[in-house]
Design a protein around this motif. Structure first.
Motif, PDB file in Angstrom:
ATOM      1  N   HIS A  22      36.542  39.015  38.009  1.00 36.17           N
ATOM      2  CA  HIS A  22      36.392  37.527  38.317  1.00 36.17           C
ATOM      3  C   HIS A  22      36.722  36.877  36.875  1.00 36.17           C
ATOM      4  O   HIS A  22      35.941  37.229  35.967  1.00 36.17           O
ATOM      5  N   ARG A  61      40.545  30.364  38.655  1.00 41.71           N
ATOM      6  CA  ARG A  61      41.046  29.829  39.737  1.00 41.71           C
ATOM      7  C   ARG A  61      40.303  28.723  40.096  1.00 41.71           C
ATOM      8  O   ARG A  61      41.136  28.030  40.858  1.00 41.71           O
ATOM      9  N   LEU A 101      41.266  39.560  37.649  1.00 41.57           N
ATOM     10  CA  LEU A 101      41.639  39.083  38.965  1.00 41.57           C
ATOM     11  C   LEU A 101      42.865  37.957  38.762  1.00 41.57           C
ATOM     12  O   LEU A 101      43.518  37.705  39.760  1.00 41.57           O
ATOM     13  N   SER A 102      42.619  37.235  37.378  1.00 42.10           N
ATOM     14  CA  SER A 102      43.789  36.411  37.306  1.00 42.10           C
ATOM     15  C   SER A 102      43.600  36.069  35.805  1.00 42.10           C
ATOM     16  O   SER A 102      42.943  36.664  35.068  1.00 42.10           O
ATOM     17  N   ASP A 103      44.525  35.066  35.214  1.00 44.14           N
ATOM     18  CA  ASP A 103      44.410  34.975  33.886  1.00 44.14           C
ATOM     19  C   ASP A 103      44.179  33.622  33.493  1.00 44.14           C
ATOM     20  O   ASP A 103      44.009  33.497  32.298  1.00 44.14           O
ATOM     21  N   THR A 104      43.463  32.852  34.301  1.00 43.85           N
ATOM     22  CA  THR A 104      42.514  31.792  34.046  1.00 43.85           C
ATOM     23  C   THR A 104      41.550  31.417  35.143  1.00 43.85           C
ATOM     24  O   THR A 104      41.349  32.275  36.077  1.00 43.85           O
TER      25      THR A 104
END
Length: 86
Positions: free
Chosen positions: A43, A23, A18-21
């Motif tokens: 996640h 959140r 869902l992201s590269d780090t």
């Protein structure tokens, strides 16, 4: 590596991150240490070496049992329920 029932319950294919780090770390201005990817929903959270342990927090909130390292060159998985590398 050991097996657990939770691995067999994972969606295939693996969910997209869902992201590269982490959140949650970004939102509070903290620096994530060692990222982990939830293999149920995608996640991305920081590991238990990070001050806020967002990957473990995600497990506690959702019950999503298995995550894997989201670090380059690592592919191990961890089951929170069984406390096993799977």
């Amino acid at each position: 590596m050991s097996e657990c029932q939770h691995v067999g319950e994972l969606p295939l294919p693996e969910p997209a991150p869902l992201s590269d780090t982490c959140r949650e770390c970004l939102a509070i201005g903290s620096h994530p240490v060692q990222l982990r990817l939830c293999l149920e929903c995608g996640h991305v959270g920081c590991c238990d070496s990070s001050p806020h342990q967002h990957a473990t927090g995600h497990f506690k909130e959702t019950g999503h049992a298995v995550m894997r390292s989201f670090e380059p060159g690592e592919d191990w998985r961890w089951c929170f329920v069984d406390s096993l590398i799977v």
